[in-house]
Design a protein around this motif. Structure first.
Motif, mmCIF file in Angstrom:
data_model
loop_
_atom_site.group_PDB
_atom_site.id
_atom_site.type_symbol
_atom_site.label_atom_id
_atom_site.label_comp_id
_atom_site.label_asym_id
_atom_site.label_seq_id
_atom_site.Cartn_x
_atom_site.Cartn_y
_atom_site.Cartn_z
ATOM 1 N N GLN A 53 -48.694 -46.846 62.847
ATOM 2 C CA GLN A 53 -49.907 -47.600 62.556
ATOM 3 C C GLN A 53 -50.974 -46.617 62.062
ATOM 4 N N VAL A 54 -51.437 -46.802 60.818
ATOM 5 C CA VAL A 54 -52.521 -45.952 60.307
ATOM 6 C C VAL A 54 -53.605 -46.863 59.754
ATOM 7 N N ASN A 55 -54.821 -46.738 60.281
ATOM 8 C CA ASN A 55 -55.944 -47.598 59.874
ATOM 9 C C ASN A 55 -55.560 -49.069 59.846
ATOM 10 N N GLY A 56 -54.890 -49.502 60.884
ATOM 11 C CA GLY A 56 -54.539 -50.921 60.999
ATOM 12 C C GLY A 56 -53.374 -51.356 60.129
ATOM 13 N N LYS A 57 -52.777 -50.397 59.400
ATOM 14 C CA LYS A 57 -51.632 -50.772 58.534
ATOM 15 C C LYS A 57 -50.392 -50.049 59.011
ATOM 16 N N ARG A 58 -49.226 -50.711 58.879
ATOM 17 C CA ARG A 58 -47.985 -50.032 59.235
ATOM 18 C C ARG A 58 -47.495 -49.238 58.026
ATOM 19 N N VAL A 59 -47.283 -47.957 58.228
ATOM 20 C CA VAL A 59 -46.817 -47.128 57.109
ATOM 21 C C VAL A 59 -45.587 -46.315 57.524
ATOM 22 N N LEU A 60 -44.769 -45.993 56.540
ATOM 23 C CA LEU A 60 -43.633 -45.119 56.797
ATOM 24 C C LEU A 60 -44.165 -43.694 56.853
ATOM 25 N N GLY A 61 -43.815 -42.956 57.892
ATOM 26 C CA GLY A 61 -44.383 -41.611 57.962
ATOM 27 C C GLY A 61 -43.656 -40.693 58.926
ATOM 28 N N ARG A 62 -44.118 -39.453 58.950
ATOM 29 C CA ARG A 62 -43.586 -38.462 59.889
ATOM 30 C C ARG A 62 -44.735 -38.005 60.761
ATOM 31 N N LYS A 63 -44.522 -38.094 62.067
ATOM 32 C CA LYS A 63 -45.587 -37.734 62.990
ATOM 33 C C LYS A 63 -45.522 -36.243 63.281
ATOM 34 N N THR A 64 -46.632 -35.551 63.106
ATOM 35 C CA THR A 64 -46.671 -34.118 63.395
ATOM 36 C C THR A 64 -47.853 -33.874 64.341
ATOM 37 N N PRO A 65 -47.923 -32.685 64.951
ATOM 38 C CA PRO A 65 -49.062 -32.420 65.843
ATOM 39 C C PRO A 65 -50.392 -32.503 65.105
ATOM 40 N N GLY A 76 -51.097 -34.735 62.612
ATOM 41 C CA GLY A 76 -51.358 -36.061 62.046
ATOM 42 C C GLY A 76 -50.104 -36.663 61.452
ATOM 43 N N ILE A 77 -50.295 -37.810 60.822
ATOM 44 C CA ILE A 77 -49.119 -38.491 60.262
ATOM 45 C C ILE A 77 -49.022 -38.247 58.756
ATOM 46 N N ILE A 78 -47.845 -37.803 58.324
ATOM 47 C CA ILE A 78 -47.614 -37.649 56.885
ATOM 48 C C ILE A 78 -47.115 -38.989 56.380
ATOM 49 N N GLU A 79 -47.914 -39.588 55.499
ATOM 50 C CA GLU A 79 -47.536 -40.907 54.992
ATOM 51 C C GLU A 79 -46.661 -40.746 53.758
ATOM 52 N N VAL A 80 -45.449 -41.260 53.877
ATOM 53 C CA VAL A 80 -44.459 -41.068 52.829
ATOM 54 C C VAL A 80 -44.879 -41.703 51.493
ATOM 55 N N GLU A 81 -45.541 -42.871 51.578
ATOM 56 C CA GLU A 81 -45.895 -43.562 50.334
ATOM 57 C C GLU A 81 -47.320 -43.267 49.856
ATOM 58 N N ASN A 82 -47.981 -42.314 50.513
ATOM 59 C CA ASN A 82 -49.337 -41.953 50.104
ATOM 60 C C ASN A 82 -49.268 -40.793 49.101
ATOM 61 N N LEU A 83 -49.779 -41.048 47.901
ATOM 62 C CA LEU A 83 -49.662 -40.037 46.838
ATOM 63 C C LEU A 83 -50.398 -38.738 47.153
ATOM 64 N N ASN A 84 -51.363 -38.808 48.079
ATOM 65 C CA ASN A 84 -52.053 -37.577 48.469
ATOM 66 C C ASN A 84 -51.196 -36.731 49.406
ATOM 67 N N HIS A 85 -50.154 -37.340 49.962
ATOM 68 C CA HIS A 85 -49.333 -36.626 50.937
ATOM 69 C C HIS A 85 -48.027 -36.091 50.343
#
Ligand SMILES: Nc1nc2c(ncn2[C@@H]2O[C@H](COP(=O)(O)OP(=O)(O)O)[C@@H](O)[C@H]2O)c(=O)[nH]1
Ligand SMILES: [Mg+2]
Length: 345
Positions: A258-270, A272-281
């Motif tokens: 859950q990131v900012n109220g939205k469910r996103v695909l990601g990898r949790k790290t100490p 923060g969350i790396i959002e797979v579909e976020n172009l900044n990530h």
């Protein structure tokens, strides 16, 4: 002399505006409705698209397959629900999934392969992959030369092969170069840098540059190949991809957060969350859009007109001009027509 009056034309089923002055003068013919006709045909029959993932063991190939199916490509396809932990891939395995959008059906198949390069002797380790690719060409060819051939041949040919590069920051391994050199002759190769979250921004950009240079120096032609650019527009667009985007640096995950109220695909790290579909990530979304939104039809065309055609010509030559298959030798058979690439299969 009577004036030439253009004959009244039947009204097109789908009215479209005439596009040029010429067609204005002569009356509307309706050539441009072919787009609509093709759209309708594709909607009725759907199409096949096959992606293969290849590379060293442990680089996240199976994870990326899941990412692709879980990401926006197939959120609409409700039956995809693979929650279990990914086991080590031990054989070449095709996972198919029908995705429907706007009334168009795409049968997307991803072919997952076991990692290579783990053995003591890695000589010719591309052979099983090459064999699989050729087997699909052979299947297609057999269907094509069949007297009672199907109206629509099921297409299992690999349209695009994602080659996973280890995020070492160093040079490519000789094995990577050998592998890509062999495969690029039979299939469209798209190199990707795996696990891009393990590199800093500077490292990533430097590594991308280095990989591009090494591929060039070693004469490895990845997709989109320069020689197949059809016009200046293609060249300008593809040059940008070849010189800036390639190889896409991706991150994969099949876990949702859950990131900012939205469910996103990601990898949790100490951190923060790396959002797979976020172009900044990372560039996963760029790769997906490149393969599916902008170059899908071209990938299919290059596969059919170049790679399959090369296989077909070689196969027919080897067989003294006769279609393949032992039982077929000596039998009178119709000539094998080259089929145009099926736009709307
Ligand atoms: N840091 C990081 N780890 C990843 C990524 N993708 C996959 N992994 C992890 O790498 C390991 C191997 O992944 P797997 O998909 O089985 O690799 P494969 O052998 O290439 O199919 C698993 O523990 C994954 O969770 C990624 O993008 N970044
Ligand atoms: Mg695997």
């Amino acid at each position: 002399m009577s004036e030439l009056v253009p004959e009244p034309r039947p009204k097109p089923a789908v009215p479209m505006k005439p596009v040029s002055i010429n067609s204005n003068l002569l009356g509307y013919i309706g050539i441009d409705t072919i787009i609509e006709q093709m759209r309708k045909k594709t909607m009725k029959t759907g199409f096949d698209f096959n992606i293969m993932v290849v590379g060293q063991s442990g680089l996240g190939k199976s994870t990326l397959v899941n990412t692709l199916f879980k990401s926006q490509v197939s959120r609409k396809a409700s039956s995809w629900n693979r929650e279990e932990k990914i086991p080590k891939t031990v054989e070449i395995k095709a996972i198919g999934h029908v995705i429907e959008e706007g009334g168009v059906k795409m049968k997307l198949t991803v072919i997952d392969t076991p990692g290579f390069g783990d053995q003591i002797n890695n000589e010719n380790c591309w052979e099983p992959i090459e064999k699989y690719i050729n087997e699909q060409y052979e299947k297609f060819l057999k269907e094509e030369v069949n007297i009672a051939r199907k109206k629509r041949i099921p297409d299992t040919r690999v349209h695009c092969c994602l080659y996973f590069i280890s995020p070492t920051g160093h040079s490519l391994r000789p094995l990577d170069l050998e592998f890509m050199k062999h495969l690029s002759k039979v299939v469209n190769i798209i190199p990707v840098i795996a696990k891009a979250d393990t590199m800093t921004l500077e490292e990533k950009s430097e590594f991308k540059q280095r990989v591009r240079k090494e591929l060039e120096v070693n004469g490895i032609e990845f997709y989109p190949q320069k020689e197949f650019d059809e016009d200046l527009e293609d060249k300008t667009e593809n040059d940008k991809i070849r010189q800036e985007s390639m190889p896409f640096a991706v991150v994969g995950s099949d876990k949702e957060y859950q990131v900012n109220g939205k469910r996103v695909l990601g990898r949790k790290t100490p951190w923060g969350i790396i959002e797979v579909e976020n172009l900044n990530h990372c560039e996963f979304a760029l790769l997906r859009d490149f393969v599916i939104r902008t170059h899908l039809q071209d990938l299919k065309e290059v596969t059919h007109n170049i790679h399959y055609e090369t296989y077909r010509a070689k196969r027919l030559n080897d067989n003294g001009g006769l279609p393949p298959g032992e039982g077929l030798l000596g039998t009178v058979l119709p000539p094998v027509p080259a089929t145009p690439c099926p736009t709307a299969e």
